[in-house]
Design an enzyme around this catalytic site. Sequence first.
Site, mmCIF file in Angstrom:
data_model
loop_
_atom_site.group_PDB
_atom_site.id
_atom_site.type_symbol
_atom_site.label_atom_id
_atom_site.label_comp_id
_atom_site.label_asym_id
_atom_site.label_seq_id
_atom_site.Cartn_x
_atom_site.Cartn_y
_atom_site.Cartn_z
ATOM 1 N N HIS A 159 1.048 -0.983 -0.153
ATOM 2 C CA HIS A 159 0.153 -0.111 -0.127
ATOM 3 C C HIS A 159 0.968 1.177 0.115
ATOM 4 O O HIS A 159 1.407 1.480 1.095
ATOM 5 C CB HIS A 159 -0.997 -0.064 1.205
ATOM 6 N N ASP A 209 -2.626 -1.607 -3.800
ATOM 7 C CA ASP A 209 -3.181 -0.233 -3.892
ATOM 8 C C ASP A 209 -1.766 0.702 -4.106
ATOM 9 O O ASP A 209 -1.196 0.946 -2.977
ATOM 10 C CB ASP A 209 -4.022 0.189 -2.942
ATOM 11 N N ASN A 218 -1.646 3.573 -5.434
ATOM 12 C CA ASN A 218 -1.990 5.237 -5.805
ATOM 13 C C ASN A 218 -1.327 5.839 -6.673
ATOM 14 O O ASN A 218 -0.914 6.956 -6.324
ATOM 15 C CB ASN A 218 -1.625 5.659 -4.160
ATOM 16 N N PHE A 268 -12.350 11.806 -7.339
ATOM 17 C CA PHE A 268 -11.518 11.303 -8.111
ATOM 18 C C PHE A 268 -12.024 9.824 -8.758
ATOM 19 O O PHE A 268 -12.513 9.114 -7.825
ATOM 20 C CB PHE A 268 -10.440 10.887 -6.915
#
Length: 558
Positions: A358, A410, A412, A480
């Site tokens: 993450h 994830d 990002n 988003f």
Amino acid sequence: MPKEKYESPNPRRIHTIMSVDDITAGKKSTWYEIEITGTIRNLSPHLWSWGHLTSLYLNNNNLQRIPPDICRLTQLVYLDLSSNKLRALPPELGDLLNLRELLLNNNNLRVLPFELGKLFQLQTLGLKNNPLNPEFLTVVNDSGGTQKLLTYMLDNCHFNATNPPQRPWITTERQERNKGSGKPAATFTVMCYNVLCDKYATRQIYGYCPSWALNWEYRRKSILEEIRHYNADIISLQEVETDQFYNFLLPELKQDGYEGIFSPKSRARTMSENDRKHVDGCAIFFRTTKFTLLKEHLVEFNQLAIANAEGNDEMLNRVMTKDNIGLAALLETREGVYQNGIPPEGAIRQPILVVTAHIHWDPEFCDVKLIQTMMLMSELKNIIAESSVSFRPGSSQPDSNAIPMLLCGDLNSLPDSGVVEYLTTGRVPADHEDFKTMGYASCLPNFSHGDSKDVYSHSFKLKQAYENDIMPYTNYTHDFKGVIDYIMYSKDCMSSLGVLGPLDTDWFAENKVIGCPHPHIPSDHFALLTKLELHPPSHNSRNTTAPTIGTGMHITRR
């Protein structure tokens, strides 16, 4: 959602009248506000066709009703209906999602449509001098009345959205070619899912979602149902609370034949036992009939930043302060992973390194995201080099691709980011824009697999399971929508046989779903799912018989 700074358009605008010369020169008039004041009783239907309006002043009139067509003014930020004779409001007002101010003072309103609760960006709701029922009046008069009233109305609003259609399964060409081959094949499914930690699921961030649908007790049932529905052999989860892993997910999934490993973010080590329960982290589950756990490894980016900073201020101030982690499980295949029979005894047990991570979330820290990714790949190289000794005794040259790797997480980071470029191409220029001209040059070579000072590289050969824009977004909120979750695998060792397709975009439009979580979607992320085939081991790349690495779980903390 966090309330953005908003300035009311009042006091009223100063109008500028175009000169004759301006008109002659063809200058265009631009206007986004309109005021209609007097003793107006009815409004022209043409008013609702001006969808560009951002402010509408209809106060000080004799209006007794507002038609539902007002919902066509979707750009409205300011709406003043004060000092009219309104007794009711159309529920369609709740579709004006950009509203920041709604003034309804000095009317005859006794009740309000619960659909007003959808106005999650509303900062001012004027209701003075209305004969409101006690149901609303009590909430309005409380401190923080506007936000409390919006929450109350949204929580009590009639919810009539249908369940989203089943997501399609998209089969790859390789799957079609492999049909009927009859050869033993190690195939398994992999899920990657950010489940949205309870402490982040707040009305301040997700104001468009009813509080009851944000509640963890409600969401966790849907999350578990989704995990069970897709029934993946390997499950990679992010934003899992420590307490929920040990007291909910692990016990539940053990009943379904899984084992799992978990680590919280690095901040947990400085907290009390009670506070540590609520720290989120990463988890990996695997089906015990198909895999055996050999080792687990924790990668702490802040510790790597400290160890490799070499006095670099940016590394200490920007990277070290973020407590994201990576978690790796070295698995070994079992008989249950094979289809079309079982291969020879010596080829049954194949190693596979399953990794979840993450990466830091903030778009302003794209340098940190890229560096954390470089750190992760550097540590994975060390893990594989250490582990491959057991699978290739006598090997003098460690090979990053000696053990198949599966990377889920994830990240990002969007598909055009330095993070994805680095992972998929194996390299990134030292002057890449994501480094933001920060002075990392003294320490970043520590994480590169190559010797060049101009290019940072790694030696893994990775491919994305989701290609060709199959998923338009994996994260879907009001402000988003984009792809930031990924499944990647060693392309020389594995092939993707298919992936789970996207949710139906028509469903979002028809049900006016502007963001997730949603009563039918428990996270702001969508689960990714792929089916992979592990290629048979090459006699030239490693021994056909893999020795057992111990008899229990080994934990390496890095």
